[in-house]
Design a protein around this motif. Structure first.
Motif, PDB file in Angstrom:
ATOM      1  N   LEU A  23       0.831  -1.208   0.000  1.00  0.00           N
ATOM      2  CA  LEU A  23       0.000   0.000   0.000  1.00  0.00           C
ATOM      3  C   LEU A  23       0.864   1.257   0.000  1.00  0.00           C
ATOM      4  O   LEU A  23       0.406   2.332  -0.389  1.00  0.00           O
ATOM      5  N   SER A  24       2.117   1.117   0.442  1.00  0.00           N
ATOM      6  CA  SER A  24       3.066   2.241   0.425  1.00  0.00           C
ATOM      7  C   SER A  24       4.051   2.147  -0.725  1.00  0.00           C
ATOM      8  O   SER A  24       4.511   3.167  -1.238  1.00  0.00           O
ATOM      9  N   ASP A  25       4.388   0.906  -1.118  1.00  0.00           N
ATOM     10  CA  ASP A  25       5.453   0.699  -2.115  1.00  0.00           C
ATOM     11  C   ASP A  25       5.156  -0.558  -2.921  1.00  0.00           C
ATOM     12  O   ASP A  25       5.304  -1.671  -2.418  1.00  0.00           O
ATOM     13  N   ARG A  26       4.765  -0.370  -4.168  1.00  0.00           N
ATOM     14  CA  ARG A  26       4.444  -1.519  -5.020  1.00  0.00           C
ATOM     15  C   ARG A  26       5.653  -2.004  -5.827  1.00  0.00           C
ATOM     16  O   ARG A  26       5.529  -2.946  -6.623  1.00  0.00           O
ATOM     17  N   SER A  27       6.798  -1.397  -5.603  1.00  0.00           N
ATOM     18  CA  SER A  27       7.967  -1.779  -6.390  1.00  0.00           C
ATOM     19  C   SER A  27       8.428  -3.197  -6.094  1.00  0.00           C
ATOM     20  O   SER A  27       9.196  -3.773  -6.876  1.00  0.00           O
ATOM     21  N   ILE A  28       7.981  -3.774  -4.988  1.00  0.00           N
ATOM     22  CA  ILE A  28       8.416  -5.131  -4.648  1.00  0.00           C
ATOM     23  C   ILE A  28       7.646  -6.197  -5.433  1.00  0.00           C
ATOM     24  O   ILE A  28       7.984  -7.380  -5.338  1.00  0.00           O
ATOM     25  N   LEU A  29       6.625  -5.797  -6.189  1.00  0.00           N
ATOM     26  CA  LEU A  29       5.835  -6.747  -6.971  1.00  0.00           C
ATOM     27  C   LEU A  29       6.126  -6.588  -8.456  1.00  0.00           C
ATOM     28  O   LEU A  29       6.240  -5.472  -8.966  1.00  0.00           O
ATOM     29  N   GLY A  30       6.204  -7.707  -9.156  1.00  0.00           N
ATOM     30  CA  GLY A  30       6.333  -7.670 -10.603  1.00  0.00           C
ATOM     31  C   GLY A  30       5.029  -7.194 -11.231  1.00  0.00           C
ATOM     32  O   GLY A  30       3.958  -7.283 -10.628  1.00  0.00           O
ATOM     33  N   PRO A  31       5.088  -6.696 -12.478  1.00  0.00           N
ATOM     34  CA  PRO A  31       3.893  -6.155 -13.130  1.00  0.00           C
ATOM     35  C   PRO A  31       2.776  -7.174 -13.283  1.00  0.00           C
ATOM     36  O   PRO A  31       1.595  -6.811 -13.319  1.00  0.00           O
ATOM     37  N   GLU A  32       3.118  -8.466 -13.362  1.00  0.00           N
ATOM     38  CA  GLU A  32       2.084  -9.485 -13.526  1.00  0.00           C
ATOM     39  C   GLU A  32       1.274  -9.718 -12.251  1.00  0.00           C
ATOM     40  O   GLU A  32       0.282 -10.460 -12.270  1.00  0.00           O
ATOM     41  N   LEU A  33       1.705  -9.095 -11.144  1.00  0.00           N
ATOM     42  CA  LEU A  33       0.973  -9.239  -9.877  1.00  0.00           C
ATOM     43  C   LEU A  33       0.122  -8.006  -9.585  1.00  0.00           C
ATOM     44  O   LEU A  33      -0.188  -7.715  -8.431  1.00  0.00           O
ATOM     45  N   SER A  34      -0.268  -7.304 -10.615  1.00  0.00           N
ATOM     46  CA  SER A  34      -1.117  -6.117 -10.452  1.00  0.00           C
ATOM     47  C   SER A  34      -2.376  -6.467  -9.662  1.00  0.00           C
ATOM     48  O   SER A  34      -3.046  -7.465  -9.950  1.00  0.00           O
ATOM     49  N   GLY A  35      -2.677  -5.641  -8.660  1.00  0.00           N
ATOM     50  CA  GLY A  35      -3.861  -5.861  -7.842  1.00  0.00           C
ATOM     51  C   GLY A  35      -3.599  -6.688  -6.598  1.00  0.00           C
ATOM     52  O   GLY A  35      -4.396  -6.658  -5.652  1.00  0.00           O
ATOM     53  N   LYS A  36      -2.494  -7.420  -6.568  1.00  0.00           N
ATOM     54  CA  LYS A  36      -2.184  -8.236  -5.397  1.00  0.00           C
ATOM     55  C   LYS A  36      -1.483  -7.397  -4.327  1.00  0.00           C
ATOM     56  O   LYS A  36      -0.978  -6.310  -4.600  1.00  0.00           O
ATOM     57  N   HIS A  37      -1.453  -7.922  -3.104  1.00  0.00           N
ATOM     58  CA  HIS A  37      -0.821  -7.224  -1.981  1.00  0.00           C
ATOM     59  C   HIS A  37      -0.048  -8.209  -1.123  1.00  0.00           C
ATOM     60  O   HIS A  37      -0.398  -9.397  -1.032  1.00  0.00           O
ATOM     61  N   THR A  38       0.997  -7.717  -0.475  1.00  0.00           N
ATOM     62  CA  THR A  38       1.700  -8.498   0.541  1.00  0.00           C
ATOM     63  C   THR A  38       1.105  -8.168   1.901  1.00  0.00           C
ATOM     64  O   THR A  38       0.546  -7.086   2.109  1.00  0.00           O
ATOM     65  N   LEU A  39       1.237  -9.095   2.809  1.00  0.00           N
ATOM     66  CA  LEU A  39       0.816  -8.854   4.187  1.00  0.00           C
ATOM     67  C   LEU A  39       1.867  -9.450   5.105  1.00  0.00           C
ATOM     68  O   LEU A  39       2.259 -10.612   4.936  1.00  0.00           O
ATOM     69  N   THR A  40       2.363  -8.647   6.034  1.00  0.00           N
ATOM     70  CA  THR A  40       3.327  -9.098   7.028  1.00  0.00           C
ATOM     71  C   THR A  40       2.606  -9.244   8.358  1.00  0.00           C
ATOM     72  O   THR A  40       2.002  -8.283   8.838  1.00  0.00           O
ATOM     73  N   LEU A  41       2.632 -10.441   8.931  1.00  0.00           N
ATOM     74  CA  LEU A  41       2.011 -10.680  10.234  1.00  0.00           C
ATOM     75  C   LEU A  41       3.100 -10.988  11.250  1.00  0.00           C
ATOM     76  O   LEU A  41       3.979 -11.812  10.998  1.00  0.00           O
ATOM     77  N   PHE A  42       3.032 -10.324  12.393  1.00  0.00           N
ATOM     78  CA  PHE A  42       4.012 -10.499  13.462  1.00  0.00           C
ATOM     79  C   PHE A  42       3.254 -10.886  14.722  1.00  0.00           C
ATOM     80  O   PHE A  42       2.475 -10.096  15.255  1.00  0.00           O
ATOM     81  N   GLY A  43       3.446 -12.137  15.175  1.00  0.00           N
ATOM     82  CA  GLY A  43       2.762 -12.614  16.369  1.00  0.00           C
ATOM     83  C   GLY A  43       3.598 -12.437  17.617  1.00  0.00           C
ATOM     84  O   GLY A  43       4.798 -12.724  17.618  1.00  0.00           O
ATOM     85  N   LEU A  44       2.975 -11.962  18.683  1.00  0.00           N
ATOM     86  CA  LEU A  44       3.667 -11.747  19.955  1.00  0.00           C
ATOM     87  C   LEU A  44       3.516 -12.970  20.865  1.00  0.00           C
ATOM     88  O   LEU A  44       2.644 -13.808  20.659  1.00  0.00           O
TER      89      LEU A  44
END
Length: 517
Positions: free
Chosen positions: A376-397
């Protein structure tokens, strides 16, 4: 036998930082790394087959890296400030939640009021973070100076050093540095949800109760709030691999020699010798441990001081999504909610209950965790073929190594954590998880055991050891750099140094400063 001015053990971001400073000063520098790549925990990876998504595999946000390191080393690093600090759906009623908007205080106040029904909780929030902001602005610049005494740091923070003592600052500093964090938060906040939002900064990677008398949670809290003098946690454009990559380029351009895939079997800090598994020997005028203190102690006859058994306390889950999941709160924009830190079942009472269960080596029934969406802040980490997709980082305590010891415990912990996440969503997260070219769900799991095995982090501790107060705790330390050991030719320049932890480069920079001064 080859000789160097400096031999650095470990090519994580701190080792690379030290190498860049030392080589830039004209010294001959050799960096030795056991893995087949540099970067340590500050790396990006594409874990999902056929899916060009470069996720920050371990560490994922930047707060503690001083601007002067970026400037000194000419790093090509871009950090994005997040507009939304956090979103917290109410555990009992996720149709309501608290959104902290850094650019709209009125909207944030309304969000607090709608969620809590209180007219005063946001005022308390503003007062508390105004005080913490003062502390951050005064403490953070000292992180790249020789260590001050505890008294000098107190006088600096409270204004006494300038002859302008602020009694309120003095009171909150005294509480923060001498009494458990839970007491301070209870003093400011009477709402369980709001206390939990604040409290999580004291528990990231730290297994402790809010009322732990050791104050480990207080130290962790302070580090999380002082970064950059603001406490903001920024998104690295290109992911964490871009940060370590820029440091590698700086060290290489300065003339440092970097070797990967090197196994060290012994070091002698008296003569500066380093023995390799190949039978070769090297010597350095100075040696630097950019690895965890426990790792370097395995190579020493006379170990350096560290805690007996450090351990981490987190479960990291990386996901690739086809789209963002829907939220129960129809008034909440998902892009706002997921771009900051999304708190899940992290009220103060839920954190305490999870800690109690984990202390019995049990996976918490309702694991507290938090997520954020890099793309949502930086889409440069995704290749163009992944348009519309998102990463999610989950950190459990509150997930120490012991809860994963039994057969099937990892699967149980992952299932419980995703169920915890689903309890505050309008649809199961599994509905929106992407699948790789083999049809497997794009979910990657990292436990403390994984971090110990792949990164050499003892007990999976992301800070190498328990964090330490960022000032001298004995008279002998005053004026030192927090990197010294009992061996004059051996310095600690990784996260296990005083003022270590997080992606900062501070220990690497300070070790170089110790030698170059």
């Amino acid at each position: 036998m080859a000789h160097y001015d400096d031999i650095i053990i470990g090519a994580g971001h701190n080792g690379l930082t030290a190498a860049a400073y030392l080589a830039g000063a004209g010294r001959s520098v050799l960096v030795l790394e056991k893995a087949d790549h540099v970067g340590g925990a500050a790396v990006s990876a594409m874990p999902f087959a056929g899916m060009p998504a470069r996720l920050s595999r371990y560490s994922y946000l930047v707060s503690l890296m001083p601007r002067e390191i970026i400037t000194d080393l000419g790093l090509d690093v871009t950090l994005i400030r997040r507009r939304y600090s956090s979103y917290t759906p109410l555990p009992g009623d996720p149709t309501r939640g608290i959104l902290v908007d850094n650019e709209d205080a009125a909207a944030t106040a309304e969000s607090f009021h709608r969620a809590t029904g209180s007219e005063t909780v946001f005022t308390a929030w503003q007062s508390f973070y105004a005080r913490m902001g003062t502390i951050a602005r005064r403490v953070f610049p000292t992180m790249t100076e020789p260590l001050r005494s505890a008294t000098d740091m107190r006088d600096l923070v409270t204004g006494l050093a300038e002859g302008n003592l602020d009694s309120t600052e003095a009171e909150i500093w005294e509480s923060l540095t001498s009494r458990p964090l839970g007491e301070l938060l209870t003093q400011y906040f009477d709402d369980d949800v709001v206390r939990g939002i604040v409290a999580t900064d004291g528990l990231i990677g730290t297994f402790a109760d809010l009322d732990d008398p050791s104050l480990r949670q207080n130290i962790c809290f302070l580090y999380h709030l002082i970064g950059g003098g603001t406490g903001d946690w920024d998104v690295p454009v290109g992911g964490m691999g871009a940060v370590s990559g820029a440091l590698y380029q700086a060290a290489y351009a300065a003339g440092a020699e970097l070797r990967t895939g090197v196994q060290i079997v012994g070091i002698d800090p008296d003569d500066g010798s380093v023995e390799l598994a190949t039978g070769d020997s090297l010597t350095g005028s100075m040696l630097y441990a950019a690895c965890a203190p426990h790792i370097v102690n395995e190579l020493l006859e006379n170990p350096i001081a560290t805690e007996p058994e450090p351990r981490g306390a987190q479960l990291k889950i990386n996901l690739l999504l086809d789209r963002l999941p829907r939220l129960p709160d129809a008034t909440m924009n998902p892009e706002a909610a997921f771009s900051g830190t999304f708190h899940i079942n992290e009220t103060a009472s839920q954190l305490h209950a999870a800690w109690q269960q984990a202390s019995r080596d049990e996976v918490p029934d309702l694991p507290p965790c938090e997520i954020y969406c890099h793309t949502l802040s930086d889409r440069s980490i995704l290749g163009p073929e992944l348009s519309g997709k998102h990463t999610l980082t989950l950190f459990g305590l509150h997930m120490p190594p012991e809860v994963f010891d039994e057969p099937g415990a990892v699967e149980h912990a992952v299932g419980a954590t995703l169920s915890s996440l689903n309890s505050v969503l309008a649809e199961p997260i599994q509905n929106v998880v992407a699948h790789d070219v083999a049809g497997k769900p794009c979910i990657e799991v990292k436990t403390p055991q994984d971090l110990e095995e792949t990164l050499g982090l003892p007990g999976g501790n992301i800070f190498h050891r328990s964090l330490q107060w960022p000032w001298a705790e004995s008279d002998d330390e005053v004026g030192t750099w927090g990197v010294e050991t009992q061996h004059p030719r051996l310095l600690v320049c990784g996260a296990g140094a005083r003022r270590g932890g997080g992606v900062s480069g501070i220990p690497g920079r300070n070790a170089a400063a110790k030698v170059l001064e």
